[in-house]
Design an enzyme around this catalytic site. Structure first.
Site, PDB file in Angstrom:
ATOM      1  N   LYS A 136       0.859  -1.182   0.000  1.00 51.00           N
ATOM      2  CA  LYS A 136       0.000   0.000   0.000  1.00 51.00           C
ATOM      3  C   LYS A 136       0.896   1.233   0.000  1.00 51.00           C
ATOM      4  CE  LYS A 136      -4.430   1.191   0.452  1.00 51.00           C
ATOM      5  NZ  LYS A 136      -5.633   0.534  -0.061  1.00 51.00           N
ATOM      6  N   GLY A 241     -20.558   7.158   4.533  1.00 56.26           N
ATOM      7  CA  GLY A 241     -19.551   7.546   3.551  1.00 56.26           C
ATOM      8  C   GLY A 241     -19.918   7.240   2.109  1.00 56.26           C
ATOM      9  N   ASN A 244     -16.720   7.296  -3.496  1.00 57.97           N
ATOM     10  CA  ASN A 244     -16.630   6.540  -4.752  1.00 57.97           C
ATOM     11  C   ASN A 244     -17.343   5.194  -4.653  1.00 57.97           C
ATOM     12  OD1 ASN A 244     -15.151   8.446  -6.138  1.00 57.97           O
ATOM     13  ND2 ASN A 244     -13.200   7.686  -5.350  1.00 57.97           N
TER      14      ASN A 244
HETATM   15  P1  NAD Z   1     -13.832   8.061  -0.923  1.00 62.94           P
HETATM   16  O1  NAD Z   1     -12.843   8.998  -0.346  1.00 62.94           O
HETATM   17  O2  NAD Z   1     -14.339   8.288  -2.296  1.00 62.94           O
HETATM   18  O3  NAD Z   1     -15.133   7.975   0.026  1.00 62.94           O
HETATM   19  C1  NAD Z   1     -15.080   7.985   1.416  1.00 62.94           C
HETATM   20  C2  NAD Z   1     -16.191   8.902   1.879  1.00 62.94           C
HETATM   21  O4  NAD Z   1     -16.344   8.774   3.289  1.00 62.94           O
HETATM   22  C3  NAD Z   1     -15.890  10.362   1.598  1.00 62.94           C
HETATM   23  O5  NAD Z   1     -17.020  10.932   0.993  1.00 62.94           O
HETATM   24  C4  NAD Z   1     -15.661  10.958   3.009  1.00 62.94           C
HETATM   25  O6  NAD Z   1     -16.038  12.306   3.108  1.00 62.94           O
HETATM   26  C5  NAD Z   1     -16.553  10.070   3.842  1.00 62.94           C
HETATM   27  N1  NAD Z   1     -16.230  10.031   5.263  1.00 62.94           N
HETATM   28  C6  NAD Z   1     -15.005  10.013   5.868  1.00 62.94           C
HETATM   29  N2  NAD Z   1     -15.144   9.932   7.202  1.00 62.94           N
HETATM   30  C7  NAD Z   1     -16.495   9.897   7.451  1.00 62.94           C
HETATM   31  C8  NAD Z   1     -17.293   9.816   8.634  1.00 62.94           C
HETATM   32  N3  NAD Z   1     -16.739   9.758   9.853  1.00 62.94           N
HETATM   33  N4  NAD Z   1     -18.631   9.790   8.509  1.00 62.94           N
HETATM   34  C9  NAD Z   1     -19.219   9.835   7.304  1.00 62.94           C
HETATM   35  N5  NAD Z   1     -18.528   9.923   6.138  1.00 62.94           N
HETATM   36  C10 NAD Z   1     -17.173   9.949   6.218  1.00 62.94           C
HETATM   37  O7  NAD Z   1     -13.190   6.612  -0.772  1.00 62.94           O
HETATM   38  P2  NAD Z   1     -13.619   5.256  -1.499  1.00 62.94           P
HETATM   39  O8  NAD Z   1     -12.715   4.984  -2.613  1.00 62.94           O
HETATM   40  O9  NAD Z   1     -15.095   5.259  -1.717  1.00 62.94           O
HETATM   41  O10 NAD Z   1     -13.269   4.183  -0.371  1.00 62.94           O
HETATM   42  C11 NAD Z   1     -14.088   4.028   0.784  1.00 62.94           C
HETATM   43  C12 NAD Z   1     -13.537   2.923   1.673  1.00 62.94           C
HETATM   44  O11 NAD Z   1     -13.525   1.680   0.953  1.00 62.94           O
HETATM   45  C13 NAD Z   1     -12.083   3.139   2.118  1.00 62.94           C
HETATM   46  O12 NAD Z   1     -11.896   2.616   3.400  1.00 62.94           O
HETATM   47  C14 NAD Z   1     -11.272   2.344   1.110  1.00 62.94           C
HETATM   48  O13 NAD Z   1     -10.012   1.963   1.610  1.00 62.94           O
HETATM   49  C15 NAD Z   1     -12.201   1.155   0.919  1.00 62.94           C
HETATM   50  N6  NAD Z   1     -12.000   0.452  -0.347  1.00 62.94           N
HETATM   51  C16 NAD Z   1     -12.132   1.123  -1.517  1.00 62.94           C
HETATM   52  C17 NAD Z   1     -11.961   0.434  -2.714  1.00 62.94           C
HETATM   53  C18 NAD Z   1     -12.156   1.122  -4.042  1.00 62.94           C
HETATM   54  O14 NAD Z   1     -12.331   0.438  -5.058  1.00 62.94           O
HETATM   55  N7  NAD Z   1     -12.155   2.438  -4.092  1.00 62.94           N
HETATM   56  C19 NAD Z   1     -11.668  -0.941  -2.700  1.00 62.94           C
HETATM   57  C20 NAD Z   1     -11.580  -1.603  -1.474  1.00 62.94           C
HETATM   58  C21 NAD Z   1     -11.741  -0.884  -0.310  1.00 62.94           C
END
Ligand code: NAD
Length: 417
Positions: A136, A241, A244
């Site tokens: 990572k 949250g 994405n």
């Molecule tokens: P992102 O940044 O697009 O979305 C995360 C959202 O959560 C943001 O809108 C942020 O403002 C919100 N947020 C943060 N803290 C918060 C809280 N306390 N209360 C409410 N909302 C809150 O990120 P993402 O790519 O959607 O990823 C989300 C999670 O999924 C992460 O933990 C990431 O590691 C995990 N993940 C993502 C992928 C992927 O394909 N993008 C794959 C596996 C795991």
């Protein structure tokens, strides 16, 4: 033992801070003009001054406890880029893991995050039997946030990994950022280097929709297993949250007739979900960030950051299932996994249910390494592994009376052997 060491180091750090002798690794790199610093588990750091920093003892202890292969620090004085690439395991193949850009509160917070996330990637790859290792990358953002100069410096850092590490989107990193990095490094790395840049540049784009599909498929299995429901229609889901991945999950849930409680840090993200639901006559209720744990939902779906399940939040939960995309949802795997088991809440282990993005990225990386064309149909077929793996985990957990995290680790560690 590990926690005691962490506590000891924290007290040591406070002592040094009071005495004015406090220096962290990035501070040393800035002062000593060190651009790259590679720390391998079981070996002394290449520069003896590193052992005098306050974060080094914590890092060494954590690398030993979690069995990391190496951690590489990168510092660029012009842009103030402070990045870390953690390589947990390379036994099955090159390490694959996203690039997170975040304004951490401290160096240790950033290191702790990258160490846990990289180990999670090893487990995620092993759980789906992919020939990939775990790694990572993070960038510890300053007040200026993300800048092109920082991204350029990160791209230069990536090239020095010599094909051992492949990265893509994660929290704080968009498809445009990955495109930008790709343009900097194309043709300069031994391996593919970055993955999931845009379709117009010939890659598969943002992996979030695949992660979301995997989570919703996993959620359906949980609903069947715990709620005795074959469909998500009418099921209440508390979504934390809608970023994405979360927004893609919200759309699928609304289309399948589930009802949502939703919370985000920014109102616009919640408004987007409400607007989508309105068009499809869906049901969405916005709640404040700290209220999401206590709402009367069937499923809690954490899609923000890690450590959201802990002794403060678990007692508030009214749901029967936890199934979401966030990495490292449990603050402490053993303690919080047991707490959920005791409360009768079915927890879908994060690295099993959120493997959709890795399935997509890994499929693309493997296809491209072999010179073959990336195939969405191949990805969609492989996504079926998620509910299959979850079922195995739940059955082992039930048979042995152990938490689902423990069961997932047992099954995955067998594959890692
Ligand atoms: P992102 O940044 O697009 O979305 C995360 C959202 O959560 C943001 O809108 C942020 O403002 C919100 N947020 C943060 N803290 C918060 C809280 N306390 N209360 C409410 N909302 C809150 O990120 P993402 O790519 O959607 O990823 C989300 C999670 O999924 C992460 O933990 C990431 O590691 C995990 N993940 C993502 C992928 C992927 O394909 N993008 C794959 C596996 C795991």
């Amino acid at each position: 033992m590990y926690r005691l060491a962490v506590l000891f180091c924290q007290i040591f750090k406070w002592g040094l801070e009071i005495g004015g002798f406090y220096m962290e690794i990035f501070e040393l790199m800035a002062k000593a003009k060190i651009k790259r610093l590679e720390i391998t588990r079981g070996e002394l750091p290449p520069d003896p001054r590193v052992t005098q920093t306050t974060t080094y003892p914590l890092l060494r202890e954590a690398m030993n406890a979690m069995k990391h292969k190496k951690v590489v620090f990168f510092y660029d004085s012009v842009s103030n880029m402070r990045s870390v690439i953690a390589i947990h395991n390379l036994k099955r193949g090159p390490a694959l893991g996203g690039f997170r850009q975040w304004a951490y509160n401290s160096e240790w917070e950033a290191l702790h995050d990258v160490l846990r996330l990289s180990r999670g990637m090893t487990y995620k790859s092993a759980a789906i039997n992919f020939p990939l290792g775990g790694g990572k990358a993070i960038s510890w953002l300053d007040a200026k946030g993300k800048t092109p100069a920082k991204l350029k410096a990160f791209a230069r850092a990536l090239v020095t990994m010599n094909g051992e590490f492949i990265t893509g989107e994660d929290v704080g990193t968009t498809e445009q950022d990955i495109d930008f990095i790709y343009d900097q490094i194309k043709g300069r790395t031994k391996n593919v280097g970055v993955i999931c840049y845009s379709k117009k540049k010939g890659s598969s784009g943002d992996p979030s929709p695949f992660t979301a599909i995997g989570v919703v498929e996993g959620m359906k299995l949980c609903a069947k297993y715990k709620l005795k429901k074959n469909k998500l229609k009418g099921v209440w889901v508390a979504l934390q949250g809608p970023g994405n991945v979360g927004f893609n999950i919200a759309k699928m849930l609304i289309n399948q007739g589930a009802k949502l409680y939703v919370t985000a840090l920014h109102k616009e993200s919640v408004d987007k979900v409400i607007a989508y639901a309105k068009k499809r006559k869906g049901s969405v209720q916005a709640v404040k960030p700290d209220e999401i744990y206590g709402v009367k939902a069937d499923i809690f779906c954490p899609c923000a950051l890690g450590a959201v399940l802990n002794p403060k939040t678990i007692p508030q939960l009214k749901c029967k299932v936890v199934a979401g995309s966030a990495n490292n949802q449990l603050e402490d795997e053993e303690r919080d996994g047991e707490a959920l088991l005791r409360r009768g809440i079915l927890y879908a282990p994060d690295y099993i249910i959120n493997a959709g993005g890795l399935i997509n990225a890994g499929t693309e990386a493997m296809d491209r390494t072999k010179g073959e064309k990336y195939s969405v149909a191949h990805v969609m077929r492989t996504l079926k592994l998620i509910p299959k793996n979850l079922k195995e985990v739940f059955e082992l957990s039930r048979k042995k009376g152990i938490s689902t995290v423990k069961a997932a680790n047992i099954l995955t560690e067998e594959r890692l052997q």
